[in-house]
Enzyme design. Structure first.
Site, PDB file in Angstrom:
ATOM      1  CB  CYS A   1      19.065  27.451  52.215  1.00 44.50           C
ATOM      2  SG  CYS A   1      20.537  28.368  51.673  1.00 44.50           S
TER       3      CYS A   1
ATOM      4  CG  HIS B   1      16.358  28.823  48.324  1.00 44.10           C
ATOM      5  ND1 HIS B   1      16.821  29.969  47.717  1.00 44.10           N
ATOM      6  CD2 HIS B   1      17.362  28.410  49.133  1.00 44.10           C
ATOM      7  CE1 HIS B   1      18.047  30.235  48.158  1.00 44.10           C
ATOM      8  NE2 HIS B   1      18.400  29.306  49.015  1.00 44.10           N
TER       9      HIS B   1
HETATM   10 ZN   LIG Z   1      20.317  28.822  49.517  1.00 45.50          ZN
END
Ligand SMILES: [Zn+2]
Ligand SMILES: [Zn+2]
Lengths: 227, 214
Positions: free
Chosen positions: A56, A112
């Site tokens: 991410c 996450h």
């Molecule tokens: Zn993220």
């Protein structure tokens, strides 16, 4: 910043945070040089990373820092909510280069807990330009609706969607011709799904079954044979 | 850091690295992860190359939480790429970063590949097409340079500038530049020296690599 400063003040502030990056970079380069005088010269010769990391964009998860790897060890792609979309030339170019040219041995998809992208996709709201991108996460929800609908605790449901999103992106990587062909020839790369937790700072291995999934996926998405 | 964990399995190697990172961080500040768990408020969006030799947070000696990141092949921003556009939208509109940095680098495999027309496979050919177009557009300038390293470095620079031009057209960037002084910066990372350099465009009112909204 309170957002109410005079324009001149804002400028000065921006300039300072900008300068800080350069001061920090100088410090870092000096430290590395001291530790190993040939460090930058060696890096200059080329890269041969073992890993491709798809993570991410979130600022709290600098891949190399949290895995303790040095520069040169991990090839990196980061986007909103670590998605691997089949029509996205950006991520497909990364996978192709990493697999066919750099011959990475492992591909890690790392999500996450507390992911803002996943959260946004759970919100019934028009997100404008982000709609098409986040739509992929809504599709993950739909694929696993039976399981997710049963979870009544909102926080737990959100955590599980983060995990399932990683799992589906691992499957998407296996659907590429690059991975299938390289695997048929060399038995690598192996795809892994992980989730990073802020609660403890640790990576959790979702134990993605690469070989089992590959077999399953190739019933429909078999691209092993060259054109 | 890396070499101290010699494990046979490369995955154990990074998981061990992660445990060491976790212990080190907690020792320095027992609340570090609790604080990170509360959310992020990065000042900077970094658009860089996927190249393993430029870990942005490490290279800038920053802490987790300070830089929002997009990395792709040759740090290229295409106008029709929804992946990068989504990152920019999220960073600028929702996280309200104050600066967007595009960082190219010397010895870039993508820039190097753009010096010629070698077939890299259809996917990569298509991705690098705009960078190869830059080579054609700046043919004479590039031919005047002493060697391929210098030419690749020049292509990397031109590519950073082009990506910044594309970013200027992003609706979120336009709005934030006018309303709250968001700035765009072009950088080049010199792999052989470990050093970041600011790119400044010649003949414009830019100072220190900063782009000012018109
Ligand atoms: Zn993220
Ligand atoms: Zn590069």
């Amino acid at each position: 910043m309170t957002g109410k400063e005079e324009p001149k003040e804002v400028r000065k502030y921006l300039q300072q945070s900008h300068d800080r990056i350069f001061e920090n970079n100088k410090k870092w380069a000096e430290e590395m040089q001291k530790k190993n005088p040939a460090f930058f010269k060696d890096l200059s010769a080329g890269q041969s990373p073992e890993y491709l990391w798809i993570g991410c964009s979130d600022s709290r998860i600098p891949a190399e820092a949290i895995t303790g790897l040095d520069p040169g060890e991990m090839f990196i792609h980061r986007n909103i909510a670590n998605l691997v979309c089949n029509v996205d030339l950006n991520v497909m170019a990364v996978v192709n280069y990493a697999v066919r040219h750099l011959k990475v041995k492992h591909i890690v998809v790392c999500g996450h807990y507390g992911c803002g992208g996943v959260k946004a996709a759970m919100t019934p709201k028009d997100m404008g330009l982000l709609n098409p991108w986040l739509r992929n996460i809504r599709d993950v929800y739909r694929l696993h609706q039976a399981e997710l609908d049963k979870i009544t605790d909102e926080a737990k449901k959100y955590d599980r969607l983060v995990e399932l999103n990683v799992y589906e992106q691992c499957r998407n990587i296996i659907k590429t011709a690059a991975v299938q062909q390289c695997w048929a020839e060399n038995e690598y790369p192996v795809v892994h799904g992980w989730v990073f937790g802020f609660a403890d700072g640790l990576l959790k291995d979702l134990k993605f079954d690469h070989e089992g999934q590959l077999k399953e996926i190739q019933k429909i998405y078999d691209l092993t044979k060259d054109a | 850091m890396g070499t101290s964990y010699i494990a046979t399995d490369p995955l154990d190697y990074i998981l061990a690295g992660n445990r060491a990172y976790q212990q080190r961080t907690t020792k320095r500040d027992p609340n570090a992860f609790a604080l990170l768990a509360q959310g992020q408020a990065p000042e900077i969006l970094w658009i860089g190359c996927a190249d393993s030799r430029i870990p942005e947070t490490t290279v800038c000696h920053c802490k987790p939480g300070e830089i929002f990141v997009h990395r792709n092949i040759a740090n290229t921003v295409h106008a029709d790429d929804l992946n990068a556009a989504s990152v920019v939208e999220y960073a600028v509109t929702h996280l309200r970063v104050n600066q967007v940095v595009v960082c190219g680098h010397t010895k870039c495999g993508g820039a190097n590949a753009a010096l010629g027309d070698a077939d890299l496979g259809q996917t990569l050919n298509m991705w690098l097409h705009p960078v190869r177009e830059l080579r054609r557009k700046h043919k004479f300038e590039l031919e005047g340079l002493p060697d391929d390293d210098a030419r690749a470095a020049k292509i990397a620079e031109l590519n950073v500038q082009q990506s910044i031009e594309v970013l200027k057209q992003h609706p979120a960037v336009k709005r934030a530049a006018n309303e709250r002084g968001l700035t765009l910066h072009g950088l080049i990372y010199d792999i052989g020296a470990g050093e970041l350099k600011i790119l400044s465009e010649s003949g414009s009112k830019k100072m220190n690599g900063l782009w000012t909204p018109p």
